[in-house]
Design an enzyme around this catalytic site. Structure first.
Site, PDB file in Angstrom:
ATOM      1  N   SER A 136       0.701  -0.973  -0.177  1.00 51.99           N
ATOM      2  CA  SER A 136       0.018   0.111  -0.061  1.00 51.99           C
ATOM      3  C   SER A 136       1.075   1.573   0.206  1.00 51.99           C
ATOM      4  CB  SER A 136      -1.518  -0.137   1.621  1.00 51.99           C
ATOM      5  OG  SER A 136      -2.025   1.127   0.914  1.00 51.99           O
ATOM      6  N   ASP A 174      -9.605  -4.043  -5.611  1.00 54.76           N
ATOM      7  CA  ASP A 174      -9.031  -3.345  -4.479  1.00 54.76           C
ATOM      8  C   ASP A 174     -10.026  -1.643  -4.311  1.00 54.76           C
ATOM      9  OD1 ASP A 174      -7.776  -2.239  -2.917  1.00 54.76           O
ATOM     10  OD2 ASP A 174      -5.738  -2.952  -3.707  1.00 54.76           O
ATOM     11  N   HIS A 184      -7.411  -5.339  -0.315  1.00 55.62           N
ATOM     12  CA  HIS A 184      -6.281  -4.435  -0.471  1.00 55.62           C
ATOM     13  C   HIS A 184      -5.023  -5.326   0.316  1.00 55.62           C
ATOM     14  CE1 HIS A 184      -4.054  -0.819  -1.111  1.00 55.62           C
ATOM     15  NE2 HIS A 184      -3.824  -0.328   0.133  1.00 55.62           N
TER      16      HIS A 184
END
Length: 267
Positions: free
Chosen positions: A95, A217, A245
């Site tokens: 991320s 996502d 995610h």
């Protein structure tokens, strides 16, 4: 300063192998990589750490000024690499850590020799000709909700971020991770994450790079993965058979296969 204590650095795996640094995302800690570590330890030296303000890092080291930009978190990563005297390490960032890795590689190119971006997003807010997945109003509302009631926000958002509604235990784990983070520090990291724009930094990446995206996502739509792939010269893009995610938790076998395959192809 004892960087290894500050960032709760953990080193495991094959001491003779190439070093792989695993970096967690917002609201998480190094434990989120526990399903990836076993796939690496036989062949690679594995380094895990917690950003200041996360996990078991030293809260006394937190500075709202330093961590008001991604460069502060990138400095954490660089200082961990320096403390261990890492050379040519592979930085695996989940991320927001994918962009932190980009910045860290630019700060210390001798330390980081390759990047793996897991569900990356260089900008979360839509822009002209760019889809990040959120409007500016969306992000304003998200941050206002988070800052007004962090625990309530965590309970509501963790299952959405994780996806995989048929496996509620995954969302519960992410919620627990969010809730373990001190709210004042989480507020800073959230603003830094969701208001960041690292698009211009991508074209400066010169190391081998793997971009991993999921089929669905809500935080980093597939348009974002394609954008990152196009922006990073010579990068590889792999679409995982995974939703949500956090594919290293929801689809660890596919994620680990993609990472180890990339590592095996590095010189």
């Amino acid at each position: 300063m004892d960087i290894e204590r500050r960032n709760h650095v953990t080193v495991t795996g094959n001491p003779l192998g190439r070093t792989v640094v695993l970096a967690h995302g917002f609201g998480c800690d190094q434990n989120m990589w526990r399903l990836t570590v076993p796939a690496l330890v036989d062949d690679y030296r594995v380094v895990l750490f917690d950003y200041v303000g996360s996990g078991r890092s030293d809260p006394a080291a937190f500075s709202p000024e330093r961590y008001a930009s991604l460069s502060g978190y990138a400095q954490d990563a660089v200082e961990v690499c320096e403390a261990l005297d890492l050379r040519d390490a592979v930085f695996v960032g989940h991320s927001v850590s994918a962009m932190i890795g980009v910045l860290a590689a630019g700060m210390a190119p001798e330390r980081i020799g390759a990047l793996v971006m897991v569900a990356p997003s260089p900008r979360y807010i839509d822009d002209d000709g760019y889809r990040g997945g959120f409007s500016a109003d969306d992000i304003d509302e998200l941050l206002a909700s988070l800052e007004a009631n962090y625990l309530g926000w965590s309970a509501a958002m963790a299952p959405v971020i994780m996806g995989n509604a048929d496996r509620p235990e995954l969302g519960e784990e992410l919620r627990n991770s969010f809730c373990a983070t001190a709210p004042d520090m989480a507020h800073v990291f959230a603003r830094t994450t969701f208001l960041s724009d690292s698009r211009d930094d991508l074209k400066g990446v010169t190391v081998p790079t793997l971009v991993l995206e999921c089929t669905q996502d809500v935080i980093a739509p597939r348009e974002v993965g394609s954008f990152v792939h196009r922006a990073v010269p010579g990068s590889q893009l792999v679409t995982l058979e995974a939703t949500g995610h956090c594919p290293h938790l929801s689809a660890p076998e596919a994620t680990n296969e993609a990472i180890t395959g990339f590592l095996a192809r590095l010189k």
